[in-house]
Design an enzyme around this catalytic site. Sequence first.
Site, short mmCIF file in Angstrom:
data_model
loop_
_atom_site.label_atom_id
_atom_site.label_comp_id
_atom_site.label_asym_id
_atom_site.label_seq_id
_atom_site.Cartn_x
_atom_site.Cartn_y
_atom_site.Cartn_z
N GLY A 69 0.78 -1.22 0.00
CA GLY A 69 0.00 0.00 0.00
C GLY A 69 0.82 1.28 0.00
CD GLN A 70 4.86 -0.25 1.11
OE1 GLN A 70 4.15 -0.77 0.25
NE2 GLN A 70 5.67 -0.95 1.87
CD GLU A 71 1.60 9.17 -1.56
OE1 GLU A 71 1.92 9.22 -0.36
OE2 GLU A 71 1.17 10.13 -2.20
#
Length: 151
Positions: A69-71
């Site tokens: 989910g990291q940007e």
Amino acid sequence: MGMFLAKLMGLFCNQEHKVIIVGLDNAGKTTILYQFLMNEVVHTSPTIGSNVEEIVVKNTHFLMWDIGGQEMLRSTWSTYYTNTEDLRKAAVLVLANKQDMKNSMSAAEISKFLTLTSIKDHPWHIQACCALTGEGLGQGLEWMTMKTVAK
Ligand code: G3D
């Protein structure tokens, strides 16, 4: 939950449908999948990738894409979708998880924050839930089933 899944299996008959679950790290995706795995009517297939799990209920395939989910990784999400299925007719179910936590945002607050009402080209629904107990997950899937069968 068990009765619901049995009903769900009957509704799907011989059709194949796929559900892709994406979300931020720590959102509860694995816990949600675990709720399904706890049900005896569900069979699991071996892990098909380091970040993909699949469960099969009769001919209904639930694919869980546990994409980071990291940007910086979010721009790659569309790549996974393209290789998985045509999403033109996809319904969008937002699970507002961790409702048992004192300071969790309500489904209404999350809906507003994500401006879900701006989604015009797909049916969408937001469901409050708690993956630890399974509360709300049945209702979420029921909505998804209705949208799938209605097509
Ligand atoms: P992810 O797969 O999306 O990364 P996980 O998330 O399923 O691994 O869940 C991350 C943590 O959140 C886990 O705690 C899990 O138990 C917790 N969690 C998941 N769903 C809920 C929920 O509905 N309520 C609460 N209170 N916690 C939840 P740990 O401590 O194991 O890291």
